[in-house]
Each structure stands twice: as structure tokens, then as C-alpha cells.
Scaffold this motif. Structure first.
Motif, mmCIF file in Angstrom:
data_model
loop_
_atom_site.group_PDB
_atom_site.id
_atom_site.type_symbol
_atom_site.label_atom_id
_atom_site.label_comp_id
_atom_site.label_asym_id
_atom_site.label_seq_id
_atom_site.Cartn_x
_atom_site.Cartn_y
_atom_site.Cartn_z
ATOM 1 N N SER A 1 36.254 43.823 48.893
ATOM 2 C CA SER A 1 36.851 44.640 47.835
ATOM 3 C C SER A 1 36.069 44.437 46.547
ATOM 4 O O SER A 1 35.351 43.446 46.382
ATOM 5 N N THR B 1 33.129 56.083 40.420
ATOM 6 C CA THR B 1 33.876 55.162 41.289
ATOM 7 C C THR B 1 32.892 54.467 42.218
ATOM 8 O O THR B 1 31.731 54.883 42.370
ATOM 9 N N SER C 1 32.808 51.951 46.096
ATOM 10 C CA SER C 1 33.405 51.181 47.194
ATOM 11 C C SER C 1 32.351 50.213 47.705
ATOM 12 O O SER C 1 31.159 50.353 47.413
ATOM 13 N N ASP D 1 34.243 50.453 54.636
ATOM 14 C CA ASP D 1 34.197 50.588 53.181
ATOM 15 C C ASP D 1 35.575 50.329 52.583
ATOM 16 O O ASP D 1 36.606 50.769 53.117
ATOM 17 N N SER D 2 35.562 49.628 51.458
ATOM 18 C CA SER D 2 36.817 49.382 50.750
ATOM 19 C C SER D 2 37.280 50.658 50.058
ATOM 20 O O SER D 2 36.535 51.644 49.953
ATOM 21 N N ASP D 3 38.504 50.647 49.596
ATOM 22 C CA ASP D 3 38.997 51.785 48.809
ATOM 23 C C ASP D 3 38.208 51.872 47.500
ATOM 24 O O ASP D 3 37.939 50.841 46.856
ATOM 25 N N PRO D 4 37.803 53.087 47.093
ATOM 26 C CA PRO D 4 37.046 53.203 45.840
ATOM 27 C C PRO D 4 37.881 52.772 44.635
ATOM 28 O O PRO D 4 39.101 52.956 44.595
#
Length: 332
Positions: free
Chosen positions: A212, A272, A274, A293-296
Motif C-alpha cells: 500500500s 493518483t 497505486s 495493485d493496491s487501491d489508488p
């Protein structure tokens, strides 16, 4: 002429009966050389008119059908019920007991299975396998294919039995991921653990690949959190930048980067970002595992940038040379 008459009496001697209740019992623990001890017991035979009988026990080749004469070249065990045979190698072993009444003999046979402690095995094969949960990868430890009764694997949190070539999957040690754990394997020549070899160790581990973004701001390196590569091997992070319309931007310099290095600075038009982690382990060096991929998250403004000039307030700040000084009016 007178004939003298007389009589004689005696008992006929025949082949003695075979011993009764013949049994060969393998001991539950190995001797000092790692082999079995076998106890041979029997009950009395019918002498059939002869003396005794006397007895002799022998270890003979598996599958053979002995005779009194052929036993002379076999391995003697003892002459009394309860005789113990030591150093018996693994496999099916046959025993013969002779009952001899002085003129004739009989032979009875029985089989048993003996065990032997194997040599220490080669190190188990260690790898990684998807756990079925996002960003979670389990350890997989595979026993050698060499034939033994079973293998015994100490996972760091318990012991499991494996057939040759079988695998165990899970989280070794105390259940923590991203930690290298020593696992130990033994080869066992019999059920249980009495005939198990010395241990052979290997390093295994399970992974948590989730990552993250901790901090993302223009003018400063991105800060992320995720797996600790130093504990299991190495980790690399990759950032994906998006502009205000959600279009993916070029990766930029220093992207991807090693987990032990400073992350890249956001592109000027990044809105943004990620991040994802890739881990290459010391115990599965031929395979790199990559997380999702993490949340942006938003890329914030540069906190060190100077504040902009304040906007003018309407009605204030007339240009120089306009208006009258306070308290003065036009001359007449």
C-alpha cells in the motif's frame, strides 16, 4: 530237543512333530546399528518316541523351504524358545525351528517383517504455491521419491508424515508470513518414529505480497509499506501513476525500485498512484511472485512549495495617483 523262547519289547521312534505356537516378533526399537531385533518363540514338539526333543532356530532366506540338512548353512539364532536375533536387516525375514529326537527331525517356519533406520535423506524440495487468497502465497515442501516407509516433516509448528514424493503446503513456523523458517525432514524405515533417520534441514516460508501507499506527494519520494524482503530474499516495488483523467503515465525514473531503496518522485502531472510488490525468495530463487495493485491514492501537493500570493480583496488597493488623500477634497 527243547527250544528256549523269549520276548523283547520297545517303542517305535518316528519323526517328531513340529514345534507348536511358533512366532517371530520384531522389536519396536532399533539396535545400536539401527536394525531390528527379532524374538523367536515356540512351544514343545511331540518327540514321537525319541529322546528330547532338542531345538535349534535359524534365520533363513525369505521364501525358502528348508530341510534339516539345508539349515546347516543358515544363520543360527538359538536353541531355546525366546532366542533373540539381532542386527536383522529390513524386509521380510523367515525363521526355521528344528525339533530333533535323536533319530529324526522336523522343521517349522514363520515369517516376520524387520525394519532398518534409513540414512538421512537429501534436503526436501521447497517452493511456493498460491493459497487461494489474494496476495497470499503458501510454502510447499516436497519429500524425496526415495522409497522408505514414510518421511517425517517438522514444519516448525508441528510434525506431519509424508509418503515418498508427497508435499505439505501451509505457513511454516509460528504462522507468520514473510519469515524464513527452518523445516526438518527425516526418513523413517518403519511406522512411527523409532526407526527414523537424522534430520536434514531446509529453509521455507510463506508470503504476504500485499502493498500500500503510505505517503505520495509531489516533490517527494513515494513511501510504501509491504513485505520485508530482507527476511525472505528481496523485494521490488512498482508504482503506477495516473493523471486526472485516469490515464496511466510513464513509469518515470527509479520505477520499479528495490525495497531497501528510496522510492521515485511522482511525475508533475500525476494525480493518483497505486503500488504492487514483487518478491524473489532465497528458497525459491527461480520464481518471483508478484502481488496485485493496491487501491489508488491521491498524490498530494508538495508540502515544501511556497504558498501562493493571496488574491486581492475587491475594492481595496486603488492604483497609485488615483483618489484624494483622506480629508482633502477638490480646490475651488
Amino acid at each position: 530237543m527243547q527250544w528256549n523262547t523269549g520276548s523283547a519289547t520297545g517303542a517305535a521312534v518316528g519323526t517328531p512333530g513340529t514345534v507348536t505356537a511358533l512366532s517371530a516378533s520384531t522389536g519396536s526399537t532399533p539396535d545400536t546399528d539401527g536394525r531390528s531385533t527379532v524374538t523367536v518363540t515356540w512351544g514343545a514338539a511331540d518327540g514321537r518316541g525319541g529322546s528330547g526333543p532338542s531345538y535349534a532356530a535359524y534365520r533363513i532366506a525369505a521364501g525358502s523351504t528348508p530341510t534339516c540338512r539345508s539349515l546347516a548353512g543358515e544363520t543360527p539364532v538359538g536353541t531355546a524358545s525366546g532366542s533373540v536375533d539381532r542386527g536383522v536387516p529390513a524386509g521380510v525375514t523367515r525363521y526355521a525351528v528344528v525339533a530333533d529326537n535323536g533319530l529324526f527331525c522336523s522343521v517349522a517356519v514363520t515369517d516376520t517383517v524387520a525394519y532398518e533406520r534409513p540414512a538421512a535423506p537429501v534436503a526436501p524440495s521447497v517452493g511456493l504455491v498460491a493459497s487461494g487468497q489474494p496476495d497470499r502465497v503458501d510454502a510447499r515442501v516436497t519429500a524425496p521419491t526415495t522409497k522408505v516407509d514414510h518421511y517425517r516433516l517438522d514444519t516448525g509448528s508441528g510434525t506431519v508424515d509424508l509418503a515418498p514424493g508427497d508435499s505439505w503446503t501451509g505457513v511454516p513456523g509460528a504462522g507468520s508470513r514473510n519469515t524464513a523458517v527452518k523445516v526438518a525432514l527425516q526418513a523413517c524405515g518403519a511406522p512411527g518414529d523409532a526407526f527414523c533417520s537424522d534430520r536434514t534441514s531446509a529453509t521455507a516460508g510463506a508470503l504476504d505480497l500485499s502493498a500500500s501507499v503510505t505517503t505520495a506527494a509531489h516533490g517527494h519520494p513515494i513511501v510504501v509499506s509491504g513485505p520485508d524482503g530482507s527476511a525472505v530474499g528481496s523485494v521490488r516495488y512498482t508504482a503506477t501513476w495516473y493523471d486526472a483523467d485516469g490515464t496511466v503515465l510513464p513509469a518515470g525514473d527509479g520505477n520499479p525500485w528495490d525495497g531497501s531503496s528510496v522510492g521515485p518522485t511522482p511525475p508533475t502531472d500525476a494525480s493518483t498512484v497505486s503500488v504492487r510488490a514483487s518478491v524473489t525468495t532465497s528458497f525459491d530463487a527461480d520464481l518471483t511472485r508478484t502481488g496485485t495493485d493496491s487501491d489508488p491514492v491521491d498524490v498530494g501537493p508538495d508540502p515544501d512549495a511556497p504558498a501562493p500570493d493571496p488574491a486581492p480583496i475587491p475594492g481595496q488597493g486603488d492604483p497609485p495617483g488615483t483618489g484624494d488623500p483622506p480629508g482633502q477634497g477638490a480646490s475651488g
